[in-house]
Scaffold this motif. Structure first.
Motif, PDB file in Angstrom:
ATOM      1  N   SER A 141      30.932   5.024  43.598  1.00 43.24           N
ATOM      2  CA  SER A 141      30.035   5.887  42.832  1.00 43.24           C
ATOM      3  C   SER A 141      28.612   5.356  42.856  1.00 43.24           C
ATOM      4  CB  SER A 141      30.540   5.990  41.388  1.00 43.24           C
ATOM      5  OG  SER A 141      29.685   6.785  40.614  1.00 43.24           O
ATOM      6  N   ARG A 142      28.462   4.044  42.708  1.00 44.71           N
ATOM      7  CA  ARG A 142      27.134   3.444  42.732  1.00 44.71           C
ATOM      8  C   ARG A 142      26.460   3.653  44.093  1.00 44.71           C
ATOM      9  NH1 ARG A 142      28.466  -0.998  40.546  1.00 44.71           N
ATOM     10  NH2 ARG A 142      28.876  -2.195  42.427  1.00 44.71           N
ATOM     11  N   ILE A 145      25.387   7.336  44.411  1.00 44.79           N
ATOM     12  CA  ILE A 145      24.205   7.613  43.588  1.00 44.79           C
ATOM     13  C   ILE A 145      22.944   7.114  44.286  1.00 44.79           C
ATOM     14  CG2 ILE A 145      23.021   6.928  41.457  1.00 44.79           C
ATOM     15  CD1 ILE A 145      25.749   7.111  40.052  1.00 44.79           C
ATOM     16  N   ASN A 154      25.706  13.708  50.007  1.00 42.85           N
ATOM     17  CA  ASN A 154      26.954  12.974  49.848  1.00 42.85           C
ATOM     18  C   ASN A 154      28.183  13.806  50.207  1.00 42.85           C
ATOM     19  OD1 ASN A 154      26.530  10.219  48.919  1.00 42.85           O
ATOM     20  ND2 ASN A 154      25.547  11.130  47.143  1.00 42.85           N
ATOM     21  N   PHE A 247      22.903  15.488  41.665  1.00 47.55           N
ATOM     22  CA  PHE A 247      24.131  14.789  42.014  1.00 47.55           C
ATOM     23  C   PHE A 247      24.624  14.032  40.779  1.00 47.55           C
ATOM     24  CE2 PHE A 247      26.257  10.881  43.513  1.00 47.55           C
ATOM     25  CZ  PHE A 247      27.332  11.484  44.159  1.00 47.55           C
ATOM     26  N   ASN A 248      25.934  13.822  40.705  1.00 46.68           N
ATOM     27  CA  ASN A 248      26.552  13.095  39.587  1.00 46.68           C
ATOM     28  C   ASN A 248      26.465  13.869  38.276  1.00 46.68           C
ATOM     29  OD1 ASN A 248      28.009  10.641  38.990  1.00 46.68           O
ATOM     30  ND2 ASN A 248      26.291   9.992  37.730  1.00 46.68           N
ATOM     31  N   ARG A 249      26.396  15.196  38.380  1.00 50.15           N
ATOM     32  CA  ARG A 249      26.268  16.008  37.169  1.00 50.15           C
ATOM     33  C   ARG A 249      27.594  16.147  36.422  1.00 50.15           C
ATOM     34  NH1 ARG A 249      22.967  21.715  36.663  1.00 50.15           N
ATOM     35  NH2 ARG A 249      23.567  22.214  34.524  1.00 50.15           N
ATOM     36  N   ASP A 251      31.820  14.954  35.970  1.00 46.16           N
ATOM     37  CA  ASP A 251      32.907  14.017  36.208  1.00 46.16           C
ATOM     38  C   ASP A 251      34.055  14.822  36.790  1.00 46.16           C
ATOM     39  OD1 ASP A 251      35.184  12.401  36.047  1.00 46.16           O
ATOM     40  OD2 ASP A 251      34.438  11.332  34.294  1.00 46.16           O
ATOM     41  N   ARG A 258      28.575  15.206  32.731  1.00 46.37           N
ATOM     42  CA  ARG A 258      28.122  13.879  32.307  1.00 46.37           C
ATOM     43  C   ARG A 258      26.854  14.006  31.456  1.00 46.37           C
ATOM     44  NH1 ARG A 258      30.716  10.122  35.691  1.00 46.37           N
ATOM     45  NH2 ARG A 258      31.428  10.983  37.691  1.00 46.37           N
ATOM     46  N   GLU A 262      22.447  10.572  33.282  1.00 49.09           N
ATOM     47  CA  GLU A 262      23.175  10.066  34.441  1.00 49.09           C
ATOM     48  C   GLU A 262      23.009  10.967  35.667  1.00 49.09           C
ATOM     49  OE1 GLU A 262      27.261   9.163  33.642  1.00 49.09           O
ATOM     50  OE2 GLU A 262      26.827   8.227  31.697  1.00 49.09           O
ATOM     51  N   TRP A 263      22.403  12.140  35.496  1.00 55.27           N
ATOM     52  CA  TRP A 263      22.203  13.039  36.628  1.00 55.27           C
ATOM     53  C   TRP A 263      21.168  12.455  37.583  1.00 55.27           C
ATOM     54  CZ3 TRP A 263      21.526  18.546  34.070  1.00 55.27           C
ATOM     55  CH2 TRP A 263      22.641  18.806  33.263  1.00 55.27           C
TER      56      TRP A 263
END
Length: 554
Positions: A141-142, A145, A154, A247-249, A251, A258, A262-263
């Motif tokens: 995940s890191r 991101i 991604n 991205f990462n919006r 879970d 999220r 964190e977005w």
């Protein structure tokens, strides 16, 4: 001879496509079975499914058949416990279910034997597998991101209208970025155009009508299939088309959003204008069936679905009195529940309709006001022509490529290097259909490029303003008048003493340019505009009010 089943799994589709891990797991399990005199009677394989959850089709089929059948196997063989489960709870629950039916779970690389000590060791190994899975997930995940922060895509399929390309290679890893897919992007623009302005014949279309129009005119989605309502609704709501993507919006494991901090913002190439996108959002919200019943949305009543009660926010509904001699706009909550629900308004339809049209004629359709609005359009004419030219060039490149592919296939068929069969025939037809779609898209773009913005002189503007006023007051064609009203106004709040009219977009500017060339009203795209409290046009939206009592406008 004892019987055994093999369960094999990999976490990702990419691993499954590599065709190495699963065959290796099966091969080693078969060696283990031969050495211990097991006959393999069944294989259960889950390609590209994580073991952090028990939601695995083949895994569940295996458990069901092992626990509901008449003892089909004596053991289940896995390469390692992590193939069976990466969740300690699932490991304990499902291994005990097998054990209750006299079926042993054997990890061929972690053979801990039988008994209480073996059970403890198996639990400890499961806990380590779970911990390792969570740590790996955090590292992946890191990395993803950071990849997004650097502007790389991604892996997931991009939204309709975009495609990926390899921007650079780092070692053996291809780093991809996003670009506009010319053909799909034109369909996206067409969806917004149809939904908010229509096809020039019937006024704005609803989502279902837009889907029908696309399918009837031969447009297909990325998979070559007909469009569906859910797909078009998703296009209309996706802010990626105005460059806003994150991205990462969400879970994906829990299916929840999220925290916003964190977005990761990801810049997408723009496909539609802000004015068009936000107009569509307002219409989608206004016409949502939980807010406005479909019968009101489809009604020919001029202000239905946009006129609301200022006191409670409920839509105003048409009501008739004296055997249909008189018609009123009345608060729907008041109609349904009486004064206890709302003491809102009841106003003669003709009075409210005329007040709205009078205000639009004064604030928007007089020549001086229209002249100011069209100055922006004329100033952008050259820029827009270049934009449309670039779009037409990209589409023409795709068309020439498709034609070349068809010609090459026919050449190979003619020389006997390829044999015509059903599959090849279908492929050629698909290419030819694509060429026809490109022809329509290029014609549409060229038509937009040729919009006669430079012909908007004072005479043309005056003639256009009078034509729109006539259309709004034409009681013989209420649907057409309603289409124009809804392209200008998004909300009308009505109280006993005042109406407040607001709307962020207007279709009038490009309608004016089309009118000057065709001498007829055609709904089309437009600029944003607003008349503020000081009556100064600004590029945002309109907002003004009218007092019923004094008869003045502010």
């Amino acid at each position: 001879m004892k019987k055994a089943a093999i369960y094999a799994r990999v976490s990702t589709g990419k691993q499954a496509a590599g065709e190495l891990s699963i065959p290796d797991q099966i091969s080693r399990c078969e060696e283990y079975a031969r050495a211990r005199d097991y006959a393999i009677t069944q294989h259960y394989i889950d390609p590209g499914v994580s073991a952090r959850s028990d939601k695995r089709p083949e895994f569940q089929r295996m458990i069901r058949e092992c626990t509901l059948g008449s003892h089909p196997v004596d053991a289940v063989l896995v390469h390692s416990q992590s193939r069976f489960a990466r969740n300690t709870r699932d490991l304990l629950v499902y291994s005990e279910m097998l054990k209750d039916h006299d079926i042993q779970l054997h990890s061929i690389t972690q053979d801990v034997g039988e008994g209480d000590t073996a059970d403890i060791m198996r639990t400890m190994l499961g806990a380590f597998d779970e911990y390792q899975s969570k740590e790996t997930s955090k590292h992946v995940s890191r990395s993803m991101i950071e990849n997004a922060r650097q502007g790389f895509w991604n892996g997931a399929q991009p939204p309709f209208g975009y495609r990926t390309y390899v921007a650079e290679t780092r070692g053996a890893r291809a780093k991809k970025k996003i670009e506009i897919d010319a053909q799909e992007a034109e369909i996206v623009r067409l969806v917004f155009r149809l939904y908010f302005y229509g096809d020039g014949k019937s006024g704005p279309l609803g989502v279902k009508q837009t889907v029908s129009w696309l399918n009837e005119n031969g447009f297909v989605n990325r998979a070559g299939k007909a469009f569906r309502v859910q797909f078009v609704d998703k296009i209309l709501r996706n802010p990626a088309y105005i460059g806003e993507h994150y991205f990462n919006r969400r879970d994906s494991r829990r299916g929840v959003e999220r925290p916003k901090e964190e977005w990761v913002p990801f810049q997408m190439p723009r496909i539609v204008e802000d004015a068009v996108f936000y107009s569509a959002q307002e219409k989608l919200d206004r016409q949502h069936p939980l807010k406005t019943p479909p019968r009101l949305v489809r009604s020919d009543v001029l202000l239905t679905s946009i006129a609301t009660c200022a006191k409670c926010g409920s839509p105003l509904r048409k009501q008739s009195g004296k055997s249909g001699q008189y018609h009123y706009y009345k608060c729907s909550r008041k109609s349904d529940t009486g004064e206890t629900g709302c003491s809102g308004v009841s106003i003669p339809m003709s009075r409210l309709d005329d007040a709205v049209i009078d205000t639009l004629e004064e604030k928007l359709l007089n020549p001086a006001r229209l002249r100011k609005l069209t100055e922006t359009l004329v100033a952008r004419a050259s820029e827009r022509s270049q934009e449309y030219g670039a779009r037409a060039k990209r589409l023409d490149g795709d068309r020439r490529k498709a034609k070349s592919q068809v010609q090459e296939l026919y050449r190979l068929i003619g020389t006997g290097e390829l044999a015509m069969d059903a599959s090849l025939s279908a492929h050629i037809k698909g290419l030819q259909d694509g060429i026809e779609t490109l022809n329509r898209q290029i014609a549409y773009v060229e038509d937009q490029r040729a919009a006669p913005c430079d012909r908007l002189d004072d005479v043309a503007i005056d003639r256009f303003g009078r034509a729109v006023s006539t259309a709004l007051r034409d009681r013989s064609n209420p649907a057409f008048a309603k289409a124009y009203i809804q392209s200008i106004i998004s909300d009308i709040r009505v109280s006993e003493n005042e109406i407040r009219i607001s709307g962020p977009k207007a279709a009038l500017l490009e309608q004016a340019s089309a009118f000057s060339g065709a001498n007829q009203l055609v709904p089309s795209f437009a600029q944003e505009w607003r008349t503020s409290q000081e009556n100064v046009p600004t590029p945002a939206g309109l907002n003004y009010s009218r007092n019923w009592g004094a008869g003045t406008r502010s």
